[in-house]
Write an enzyme that holds these catalytic residues in place. Sequence first.
Site, short mmCIF file in Angstrom:
data_model
loop_
_atom_site.label_atom_id
_atom_site.label_comp_id
_atom_site.label_asym_id
_atom_site.label_seq_id
_atom_site.Cartn_x
_atom_site.Cartn_y
_atom_site.Cartn_z
N CYS A 1 -4.92 2.39 -3.53
CA CYS A 1 -3.67 2.96 -2.99
C CYS A 1 -2.52 1.96 -3.12
CB CYS A 1 -3.82 3.39 -1.53
SG CYS A 1 -5.07 4.65 -1.31
N ASP B 1 3.16 -4.33 7.75
CA ASP B 1 1.89 -3.60 7.58
C ASP B 1 0.78 -4.58 7.92
OD1 ASP B 1 -0.43 -2.41 6.76
OD2 ASP B 1 0.41 -1.63 4.89
N LYS C 1 -10.18 -0.35 10.66
CA LYS C 1 -10.40 -1.58 9.89
C LYS C 1 -10.59 -2.76 10.84
CE LYS C 1 -7.20 0.00 6.27
NZ LYS C 1 -7.98 0.42 5.12
N GLN D 1 -4.42 -5.02 7.04
CA GLN D 1 -5.42 -6.00 6.56
C GLN D 1 -5.37 -7.32 7.32
OE1 GLN D 1 -7.80 -5.34 4.39
NE2 GLN D 1 -7.06 -3.30 3.85
N HIS E 1 0.87 -1.18 0.00
CA HIS E 1 0.00 0.00 0.00
C HIS E 1 0.92 1.23 0.00
CE1 HIS E 1 -2.75 2.99 1.80
NE2 HIS E 1 -3.75 2.20 1.48
C1 LIG Z 1 -2.53 -2.71 3.57
C2 LIG Z 1 -2.86 -1.31 4.00
N1 LIG Z 1 -1.91 -0.56 4.56
C3 LIG Z 1 -2.14 0.68 4.98
C4 LIG Z 1 -3.38 1.25 4.85
C5 LIG Z 1 -3.58 2.67 5.32
O1 LIG Z 1 -4.50 2.73 6.34
P1 LIG Z 1 -4.99 4.15 6.87
O2 LIG Z 1 -5.63 4.84 5.70
O3 LIG Z 1 -5.95 3.82 7.95
O4 LIG Z 1 -3.79 4.89 7.34
C6 LIG Z 1 -4.41 0.52 4.26
C7 LIG Z 1 -5.74 1.13 4.07
O5 LIG Z 1 -6.41 0.91 3.10
C8 LIG Z 1 -4.14 -0.80 3.83
O6 LIG Z 1 -5.10 -1.56 3.27
#
Ligand SMILES: Cc1ncc(COP(=O)(O)O)c(C=O)c1O
Length: 412
Positions: A370, A202, A228, A205, A126
């Site tokens: 993203c 990360d 999430k 998910q 991401h």
């Molecule tokens: C794998 C992953 N990392 C990071 C993020 C970023 O999360 P946030 O927008 O809550 O900072 C997301 C959000 O879609 C994500 O799916």
Amino acid sequence: MTTPLDVEAIRKDFPLLEREIHGRRIVFLDSGASSLPPTQVTSAMTRYYESTHANVHRGVYATAEEATARYEAARVGVGRFLGTSAGADEVVFTKNCTESFNLLAKSWGAANLTSHDAVVLTEMEHHANIVPWQQLQQQVGFELRFIPVGDDYQLDLGDLDRLLEGAKLLSVTAMSNVLGTINPLKHLAARAHGAGALIAVDGAQSVPHLPTDVVGDDLDFLCFSAHKLYGPTGIGVLWAKAEHLAAMPAFLGGGGMIKDVRLDGFTAADGTQRFEAGTPPIAEAIGIHAAVDYLQGIGIEAVREHEQALTTYAFEALEAAFGDEVRIHGPGDGPGRGGVLSLTMGDIHAHDLAQVLDQVGVCVRPGHHCAKPLMRRFGLNATARASFGIYNDRDDVDVLVEGLADASRLFG
Ligand SMILES: Cc1ncc(COP(=O)(O)O)c(C=O)c1O
């Protein structure tokens, strides 16, 4: 043996699911973007505001001390959910997963990386786990390397030893938000450590959907968001081994993160507080604590089993209804993937698909998610992503199929 999820009972905890959209019940298949909070979370936050609210780490009156105790208890509760009893010293509250990565890059990264170093990421990250490193790279000039993604939607680890040579950090997603691919964290941690690098993960998910074990997997850093995880917006977590946090400089400056301030400088606070400048998200910490308690009550293993079974059902239902007309961009059904289905249907644009699905009450996310480098890797502009949570069941998948059939008729 885990107890199967009682989805009917669980759904009662989520009042938003009682809403109707275009005369249809809501079928919420967008937990990958932001999951719904149960009343256990929203009422814990309301109760806190109504009975306890005060700023933390400041007042000495009863409610202020209570608020501080509850804020600090949230660290411990979150830590326990991640598989550690050291939450008090290792859980830093941020604004979201993105801020957690920025903290990591701008604190640990700026203090440890020079132009002679390398950081290893993957092609399936991401933007939250790419851009902060690119920003730092522009200042410091280290090398960014990427583990490629194979045609099987898995990380291609064939060249990992070379990629890790001289690297200081491997930063990798536990589960792709586009493909659903689950990465082998324990193996990757061992490989990173074997090469003298640390590992950051990360967990945006994975933490809401799979058991997390930061100690067993021997991780160094883990970033994720509460929203999430059936929790509130406005709070995220950077979990880090206490020894790393102790050596990291402060991130944002101001009140709350200092031991002393003089006109000629400041001394930063010790521990997690060093990274929490200003009034922190207190009610949100109560919320994330309630969210992890709620998930622990259901059992994260049972959550995983439920979502895996639902994914299998979705694979079968989509194949039976559409054959090759619908493509799922990600690994085939099985234990190596989570409940994230990135769909395309012929050359129908993902936004059109999502709009037709909305007509039958189905919420999915269209777009690049993203993860533009990953989308480019597979020649995709956009997919319509359906992602499962604890409140979804087979009926939801059936409505998804119904909506996709509408789209096929409309655009086909
Ligand atoms: C794998 C992953 N990392 C990071 C993020 C970023 O999360 P946030 O927008 O809550 O900072 C997301 C959000 O879609 C994500 O799916």
